[in-house]
Scaffold this motif. Structure first.
Motif, short mmCIF file in Angstrom:
data_model
loop_
_atom_site.label_atom_id
_atom_site.label_comp_id
_atom_site.label_asym_id
_atom_site.label_seq_id
_atom_site.Cartn_x
_atom_site.Cartn_y
_atom_site.Cartn_z
N UNK A 36 0.82 -1.21 0.00
CA UNK A 36 0.00 0.00 0.00
C UNK A 36 0.85 1.26 0.00
N UNK A 37 1.87 1.29 0.85
CA UNK A 37 2.72 2.48 0.95
C UNK A 37 3.51 2.70 -0.34
N UNK A 38 4.07 1.63 -0.89
CA UNK A 38 4.84 1.79 -2.13
C UNK A 38 3.94 2.28 -3.26
N UNK A 39 2.75 1.70 -3.37
CA UNK A 39 1.84 2.11 -4.44
C UNK A 39 1.44 3.57 -4.28
N UNK A 40 1.08 3.96 -3.06
CA UNK A 40 0.64 5.34 -2.83
C UNK A 40 1.76 6.34 -3.09
N UNK A 41 2.98 6.02 -2.66
CA UNK A 41 4.04 7.01 -2.80
C UNK A 41 4.38 7.25 -4.27
N UNK A 42 4.37 6.21 -5.09
CA UNK A 42 4.67 6.42 -6.51
C UNK A 42 3.53 7.17 -7.21
N UNK A 43 2.29 6.87 -6.85
CA UNK A 43 1.17 7.62 -7.43
C UNK A 43 1.21 9.08 -6.98
N UNK A 44 1.51 9.30 -5.70
CA UNK A 44 1.59 10.67 -5.20
C UNK A 44 2.74 11.43 -5.84
N UNK A 45 3.83 10.75 -6.15
CA UNK A 45 4.92 11.42 -6.86
C UNK A 45 4.44 11.89 -8.23
N UNK A 46 3.65 11.04 -8.91
CA UNK A 46 3.09 11.47 -10.18
C UNK A 46 2.16 12.65 -10.01
N UNK A 47 1.34 12.64 -8.95
CA UNK A 47 0.42 13.74 -8.69
C UNK A 47 1.16 15.05 -8.42
N UNK A 48 2.35 14.96 -7.83
CA UNK A 48 3.08 16.18 -7.49
C UNK A 48 3.46 16.98 -8.73
N UNK A 49 3.50 16.32 -9.89
CA UNK A 49 3.85 17.02 -11.12
C UNK A 49 2.83 18.12 -11.43
N UNK A 50 1.57 17.89 -11.07
CA UNK A 50 0.53 18.89 -11.36
C UNK A 50 0.83 20.21 -10.66
N UNK A 51 1.17 20.14 -9.39
CA UNK A 51 1.47 21.37 -8.66
C UNK A 51 2.67 22.11 -9.22
N UNK A 52 3.69 21.37 -9.62
CA UNK A 52 4.89 21.99 -10.18
C UNK A 52 4.56 22.70 -11.49
N UNK A 53 3.82 22.00 -12.36
CA UNK A 53 3.49 22.58 -13.67
C UNK A 53 2.61 23.83 -13.51
N UNK A 54 1.62 23.75 -12.62
CA UNK A 54 0.75 24.91 -12.42
C UNK A 54 1.51 26.09 -11.84
N UNK A 55 2.43 25.83 -10.95
CA UNK A 55 3.18 26.91 -10.32
C UNK A 55 4.11 27.61 -11.32
N UNK A 56 4.69 26.81 -12.23
CA UNK A 56 5.64 27.38 -13.18
C UNK A 56 4.92 28.10 -14.32
N UNK A 57 3.68 27.68 -14.65
CA UNK A 57 2.96 28.38 -15.70
C UNK A 57 2.53 27.51 -16.85
N UNK A 114 16.92 29.89 -4.16
CA UNK A 114 17.21 30.26 -5.55
C UNK A 114 16.87 29.12 -6.52
N UNK A 115 16.21 29.44 -7.62
CA UNK A 115 15.87 28.49 -8.68
C UNK A 115 15.16 27.25 -8.14
N UNK A 116 14.23 27.46 -7.23
CA UNK A 116 13.52 26.33 -6.63
C UNK A 116 12.74 25.54 -7.67
N UNK A 117 12.07 26.26 -8.60
CA UNK A 117 11.28 25.55 -9.61
C UNK A 117 12.16 24.69 -10.51
N UNK A 118 13.34 25.19 -10.87
CA UNK A 118 14.27 24.39 -11.67
C UNK A 118 14.63 23.11 -10.94
N UNK A 119 14.85 23.21 -9.63
CA UNK A 119 15.23 22.04 -8.85
C UNK A 119 14.09 21.04 -8.75
N UNK A 120 12.86 21.54 -8.63
CA UNK A 120 11.71 20.64 -8.56
C UNK A 120 11.52 19.90 -9.88
#
Length: 529
Positions: free
Chosen positions: A275-296, A375-381
Motif C-alpha cells: 500500500x505504501x509503495x503504491x501510494x508514494x509512486x502515485x503521489x509522486x506522479x500527482x506532485x507534477x501537477x502542482x509543479x506545472x501549475x506553479x511554473x505556468x 534560488x531556482x527552486x522551480x528548476x530544482x523541482x
C-alpha cells in the motif's frame, strides 16, 4: 478538502494502484514505472482535486516502514562481508554525484550560488530504497551484486540528507564549512546506529512481555517509526537508526517471535508495504501537477527548464558509471599488485550495478522541502521529477533486459550447506528428538506413530538431498494429491457451514488448520506460498 473527499481520494488512489499493478504485469513493466506514469496522468484528470504533499510528512510516513522492511530482510552476513563496497556506493557515489551535478548546474546557471548547486546535487544523488526494491524484487542477481544494491539503498539516503541540510544552510547564510560537515556526518551516522540499537533492544524487551499476538504485531510495526522519530528528535540520523533497528530485529526475530506471529506479521507487513509503495509512486506522479501549475504550464516548463533538467539527468546517470568504473579500475590495480582481498566485480556485474540507479521518494520529498525563497527552486523541482521519471521508467523497465544481455555470473562461493542438505539436517534433528521421547525408561515403545512420522520425513529429506531435482519431479504428483485431499476437506467444511450444521467459530478454527497444512505443502513443493 473536506475529510470525506480526502477519504474518497485515498480510496480512488488505492483502486488506481491495483489497476496499474495489473497493467504493469500485463505489459511486463516495473510496477513503480506504471504507478509513476499513471499518477502523473491521473493528476490532470478534470474534476480530481489537487493533492498537496507535505515533505516532512512524506519522509516520516513512508520512509521508515519501507527502509525497515528492507533492513528486516537483509542478508546480514553478506551485508557485513560487502560493507566496504556498500559504503563506497552509499557514501562515495552519492558525494561524487552531488559534486559533479553541482559543477554542471553552476555551468548551466552561472547565477546560481555554488552551495545551492550542491543542494541540487544532494537532492538527486542518492538512489532510492523504494524504487530499488520495486525493481530488484522482479530480477535475479548474483549474491554479491544483490547485497551491494540492497545495502546501498539502505544507507545512501543518510548521506544525501546530511549533505542537503548543510548545503541549504550554507546557501541561506552564505558560507560552507567542509570540515564541520564531515565531522557532523560521522556524528549523525554513529548516533543513528546507537539510537537504532537502543530502540531495538528496548523493543525486544517489551515484546517478551506481551502475550497477545495482535499486540505483538502492532508494537513490532511501530518500531520503525519509533527508531526514526527518536533519532530525529535526538538530532542524529533517523534513517540510520531505522535501518539499524530493522537489521537487529530481523536477526533476533527467529528466536523472539512465535511462528503464528511471524505468519500474521508477514501477511500484514506485505500488505502495508504494498500500500505504501503504491501510494508514494502515485503521489509522486500527482506532485507534477502542482509543479506545472506553479511554473505556468507545460509550455513554460519545456521552454525554460527542460534542457537543464535533461542535462542534469544525463549527468546523474553518467556519474554512477564513472564512479563504478573508477572503483573497478582501482580494485583491479590492487589485485594485480598482490592484494588478494581486492575483488573487482568484473565488467558484467559492474555494468548492471551502474544501470541500477533509480531515484524516488527521497529525491522528491527533499526537493519539495526546499524553502520557498530558495534560488531556482522551480528548476530544482522539475529536475528532481525528471531524474525520478527517467531513472524509474527507463532504467527500471530495462534493468531486466540489461541483466539478460550482460548475464552477470555469481562467482561468490556458495554457503557450505545447500537447501536440500539443510532440510535433511533439520529433519534428522527432529527424528532424533522424537526417538528420545518415543521410548520409556525400560525401552518400551510408547509413541510408534510419532516415531514413524519423523523417521519417514528424515529418510525422505535425505533422499531429496542426494538428488534434489529428480526427487522433486517424482514427488510433485504426491504433493498435488495432498492438495486435492485438502481441497476436499475444505469443501466438506464449507458444506457443513452453509447448511448451518457447524458454528462460525468451528469453521474458522478448522479452516486455519487446513490453511496451515496447505501452506506447508506449497512450501515443500517449492511454490511461493
Amino acid at each position: 478538502m473536506h475529510p470525506v473527499e480526502t477519504l474518497e481520494t485515498v480510496l480512488l488512489l488505492l483502486a488506481a494502484a491495483v489497476a496499474l499493478h495489473l497493467l504493469a504485469a500485463k505489459m511486463r513493466l516495473p510496477p513503480s514505472a506504471a504507478l509513476l506514469l499513471g499518477g502523473g496522468a491521473l493528476a490532470f484528470v478534470p474534476g480530481l482535486p489537487a493533492i498537496s504533499l507535505d515533505p516532512e510528512l512524506i519522509l516520516v510516513l513512508f520512509l521508515p516502514p519501507l527502509l525497515f522492511d528492507g533492513a528486516y530482510y537483509t542478508a546480514f552476513g553478506r551485508f557485513r562481508r560487502h560493507l566496504p563496497g556498500i559504503l563506497s556506493l552509499a557514501v562515495g557515489t552519492v558525494l561524487f554525484t552531488a559534486v559533479v551535478v553541482a559543477a554542471v548546474a553552476h555551468w548551466l546557471v552561472p547565477t546560481l550560488p555554488l552551495a545551492a548547486c550542491l543542494a541540487l546535487g544532494a537532492i538527486v544523488s542518492p538512489p532510492d530504497a523504494v524504487a530499488a526494491r520495486a525493481v530488484l524484487n522482479r530480477v535475479t542477481l548474483p549474491r554479491r551484486l544483490q547485497a551491494l544494491l540492497e545495502g546501498e539503498s539502505l544507507l545512501n539516503d543518510a548521506t544525501g540528507l546530511v549533505l542537503f541540510r548543510f548545503a541549504v544552510a550554507a546557501t541561506l547564510v552564505g558560507s560552507f564549512d567542509t570540515g564541520e560537515a564531515v565531522g557532523n556526518f560521522f556524528i549523525l551516522a554513529l548516533g543513528g546506529v546507537a539510537v537504532g540499537g537502543a530502540v531495538a533492544a528496548g523493543w525486544m524487551l517489551v515484546l517478551r512481555r506481551l502475550t497477545d499476538d495482535t499486540l505483538v504485531v502492532a508494537t513490532s510495526t511501530l518500531l520503525c517509526w519509533a527508531a526514526y522519530l527518536i533519532g530525529e528528535t535526538l538530532h542524529v540520523s533517523g534513517v540510520i537508526a531505522t535501518v539499524t533497528a530493522g537489521i537487529i530485529f530481523g536477526w533476533f526475530q527467529h528466536s523472539l517471535l512465535p511462528a503464528r506471529v511471524r505468519l500474521q506479521g508477514s501477511a500484514f507487513w506485505r500488505t502495508l508495504v504494498f500500500t505504501l509503495e503504491a501510494l508514494i509512486f502515485i503521489l509522486m506522479g500527482f506532485s507534477l501537477r502542482g509543479v506545472v501549475e506553479r511554473i505556468g504550464g507545460f509550455g513554460e516548463v519545456l521552454g525554460t527548464l527542460a534542457l537543464p533538467a535533461l542535462v542534469i539527468t544525463v549527468t546523474v546517470i553518467l556519474t554512477r558509471f564513472l564512479w563504478i568504473a573508477g572503483s573497478e579500475a582501482l580494485l583491479s590495480g590492487l589485485r594485480a599488485s598482490g592484494l588478494r582481498s581486492a575483488r573487482p566485480l568484473g565488467w558484467r556485474q559492474a555494468g548492471v550495478l551502474s544501470w541500477a540507479g533509480m531515484r524516488g521518494v527521497v529525491t522528491l520529498a527533499v526537493a519539495l522541502s526546499l524553502p520557498a525563497s530558495f534560488p531556482e527552486r522551480d528548476l530544482m523541482l522539475v529536475t528532481a521529477f525528471a531524474v525520478i521519471l527517467v531513472t524509474v521508467v527507463l532504467q527500471g523497465s530495462t534493468l531486466g533486459g540489461v541483466i539478460r544481455l550482460l548475464r552477470p555470473a555469481d562467482v561468490d562461493p556458495p554457503a557450505p550447506v545447500a537447501l536440500p542438505s539443510a532440510e535433511a539436517a533439520v529433519a534428522q534433528a527432529k527424528f532424533q528428538a522424537a526417538e528420545r521421547v518415543a521410548y520409556d525408561g525400560e525401552g518400551q515403545l510408547l509413541h510408534p506413530q510419532l516415531l514413524e512420522t519423523y523417521r519417514s520425513r528424515a529418510v525422505g529429506t535425505q533422499r531429496y538431498a542426494a538428488d534434489a531435482d529428480n526427487f522433486m519431479e517424482r514427488i510433485r504428483p504426491h504433493f498435488d494429491l495432498m492438495l486435492g485431499v485438502i481441497a476436499s476437506g475444505r469443501a466438506e467444511l464449507l458444506r457443513l457451514h452453509r447448511r448451518g450444521e457447524i458454528e462460525d467459530e468451528v469453521l474458522h478454527d478448522l479452516e486455519r488448520d487446513l490453511d496451515l497444512e496447505e501452506v506447508g505443502i506449497l512450501y515443500q513443493r517449492g511454490d511461493d506460498a
